[in-house]
Design a protein around this motif. Structure first.
Motif, PDB file in Angstrom:
ATOM      1  N   ILE A  75      27.901  89.530   2.556  1.00 36.22           N
ATOM      2  CA  ILE A  75      27.881  88.631   1.831  1.00 36.22           C
ATOM      3  C   ILE A  75      29.912  87.781   1.300  1.00 36.22           C
ATOM      4  O   ILE A  75      30.334  89.199   1.590  1.00 36.22           O
ATOM      5  N   THR A  76      30.539  86.742   0.867  1.00 34.69           N
ATOM      6  CA  THR A  76      31.166  86.782   0.756  1.00 34.69           C
ATOM      7  C   THR A  76      31.306  86.093  -0.626  1.00 34.69           C
ATOM      8  O   THR A  76      30.524  85.306  -1.060  1.00 34.69           O
ATOM      9  N   VAL A  77      31.964  86.728  -1.709  1.00 39.66           N
ATOM     10  CA  VAL A  77      32.584  86.407  -3.243  1.00 39.66           C
ATOM     11  C   VAL A  77      33.763  85.775  -3.435  1.00 39.66           C
ATOM     12  O   VAL A  77      34.570  86.444  -3.647  1.00 39.66           O
ATOM     13  N   ASP A  78      33.609  84.592  -3.278  1.00 34.90           N
ATOM     14  CA  ASP A  78      34.029  83.123  -3.296  1.00 34.90           C
ATOM     15  C   ASP A  78      34.909  83.186  -4.683  1.00 34.90           C
ATOM     16  O   ASP A  78      34.344  82.816  -5.330  1.00 34.90           O
ATOM     17  N   MET A  79      35.869  84.011  -5.225  1.00 30.92           N
ATOM     18  CA  MET A  79      36.537  84.543  -6.810  1.00 30.92           C
ATOM     19  C   MET A  79      37.224  83.374  -6.441  1.00 30.92           C
ATOM     20  O   MET A  79      38.185  83.059  -8.095  1.00 30.92           O
ATOM     21  N   SER A  80      37.230  81.875  -5.741  1.00 28.38           N
ATOM     22  CA  SER A  80      38.646  81.129  -6.225  1.00 28.38           C
ATOM     23  C   SER A  80      39.864  81.182  -6.496  1.00 28.38           C
ATOM     24  O   SER A  80      40.203  82.693  -6.068  1.00 28.38           O
ATOM     25  N   ILE A 107      22.273  90.174  -3.513  1.00 27.70           N
ATOM     26  CA  ILE A 107      21.911  90.523  -2.048  1.00 27.70           C
ATOM     27  C   ILE A 107      20.175  89.986  -2.306  1.00 27.70           C
ATOM     28  O   ILE A 107      19.361  90.778  -2.775  1.00 27.70           O
ATOM     29  N   VAL A 108      19.611  89.241  -1.172  1.00 27.78           N
ATOM     30  CA  VAL A 108      18.794  88.834  -1.521  1.00 27.78           C
ATOM     31  C   VAL A 108      17.778  89.183  -0.131  1.00 27.78           C
ATOM     32  O   VAL A 108      18.004  89.562   1.156  1.00 27.78           O
ATOM     33  N   LEU A 109      16.525  89.850  -1.128  1.00 26.76           N
ATOM     34  CA  LEU A 109      15.658  90.105  -0.355  1.00 26.76           C
ATOM     35  C   LEU A 109      14.310  89.575   0.381  1.00 26.76           C
ATOM     36  O   LEU A 109      14.279  88.677  -0.612  1.00 26.76           O
ATOM     37  N   LYS A 110      14.320  89.648   1.356  1.00 26.32           N
ATOM     38  CA  LYS A 110      12.080  88.986   1.931  1.00 26.32           C
ATOM     39  C   LYS A 110      11.845  89.679   2.541  1.00 26.32           C
ATOM     40  O   LYS A 110      11.449  90.867   3.487  1.00 26.32           O
ATOM     41  N   ASP A 111      10.494  89.614   3.066  1.00 23.86           N
ATOM     42  CA  ASP A 111       9.355  90.444   3.671  1.00 23.86           C
ATOM     43  C   ASP A 111       9.023  91.508   3.432  1.00 23.86           C
ATOM     44  O   ASP A 111       9.521  92.049   4.902  1.00 23.86           O
ATOM     45  N   CYS A 112       9.376  91.660   1.696  1.00 23.09           N
ATOM     46  CA  CYS A 112       8.696  93.215   1.451  1.00 23.09           C
ATOM     47  C   CYS A 112       7.558  93.667   2.053  1.00 23.09           C
ATOM     48  O   CYS A 112       6.919  92.597   1.743  1.00 23.09           O
ATOM     49  N   PRO A 113       7.627  94.939   2.508  1.00 18.94           N
ATOM     50  CA  PRO A 113       5.921  95.200   2.487  1.00 18.94           C
ATOM     51  C   PRO A 113       5.290  96.255   1.604  1.00 18.94           C
ATOM     52  O   PRO A 113       6.275  95.688   0.380  1.00 18.94           O
ATOM     53  N   LEU A 114       3.618  95.535   1.022  1.00 23.38           N
ATOM     54  CA  LEU A 114       2.906  94.988   0.244  1.00 23.38           C
ATOM     55  C   LEU A 114       3.325  96.467  -0.265  1.00 23.38           C
ATOM     56  O   LEU A 114       3.442  97.622   1.180  1.00 23.38           O
TER      57      LEU A 114
END
Length: 168
Positions: free
Chosen positions: A44-49, A69-76
Motif C-alpha cells: 500500500i502506498t499512501v500518497d500524501m502529496s 486494506i482491502v480483503l476479499k474471498d473471506c471464508p464463510l
C-alpha cells in the motif's frame, strides 16, 4: 518416640494429599479454516502529496489522507479481522522519516483507525467486522502529518509501516 511421631505425621499428610486429588476435564473449543481472506493490496502506498508545514501547530495533525486494506474471498464463518500496524524505525507512537539526505525534520506521520482514534505504532489493534458473503471488505484507516518539533524543516518524507491481520 519422636521419630515415630514424625513418620506417622508424614504418612498421614501423604495419605491426605492422595485422597484430595481430583480429575478435572479440559474442554477444547476450536474452529478450523482452510484459508484466510485474500489481501488485494499487499503493498500500500499512501500518497500524501505535497504537505505545507508552514504555520502548522506543534502536535496538531494536518493533511489527513485515507487509505484501506482491502480483503476479499473471506471464508464463510470469518467474522472479524484484527489488524495491528507497526513500524520498526522508532520507539515513538508515530511513523518516522526514513529519508537520510534532504529529509524533512520535525515531522512524523500519525495513523488513525476507522473510529478516528490515533494508533500507537508500538501497541495497537483495530477490530473490523467482516461480512464473508460480500465480495470484499475495506479496512479503513487514515494517515496525517504531525509536527513534532518547533525546529521543523521542509524536505522529503518516506515512512514505512507493516500490518498484521488475525482472523476469527
Amino acid at each position: 518416640m519422636i521419630k515415630y511421631i514424625l513418620y506417622f505425621t508424614s504418612f498421614c499428610m501423604l495419605s491426605i494429599s492422595y485422597h484430595l486429588a481430583a480429575q478435572v476435564p479440559i474442554y477444547i473449543i476450536a474452529k478450523v479454516v482452510e484459508k484466510s481472506c485474500t489481501i488485494i493490496n499487499n503493498d500500500i502506498t499512501v500518497d500524501m502529496s505535497i504537505a505545507n508545514g508552514k504555520g502548522t501547530v506543534l502536535g496538531e495533525p494536518f493533511q489527513r489522507t485515507p487509505f484501506s486494506i482491502v480483503l476479499k474471498d473471506c471464508p464463510l464463518g470469518t467474522d472479524n479481522a484484527h489488524v495491528r500496524l507497526t513500524t520498526t524505525n522508532s520507539t515513538s507512537s508515530y511513523i518516522e522519516n526514513q529519508v537520510a539526505e534532504g529529509n524533512a525534520t520535525g515531522y512524523s506521520i500519525v495513523v488513525y483507525n476507522s473510529l478516528n482514534q490515533p494508533l500507537d505504532m508500538q501497541d495497537n489493534w483495530s477490530d473490523f467486522k467482516i461480512d464473508s458473503e460480500n465480495a470484499q471488505t475495506n479496512l479503513n484507516f487514515s494517515a496525517a502529518f504531525i509536527k513534532t518539533s518547533n525546529d521543523a524543516s521542509a524536505g522529503k518524507f518516506n515512512g514505512i509501516a507493516s500490518f498484521e491481520i488475525v482472523y476469527d
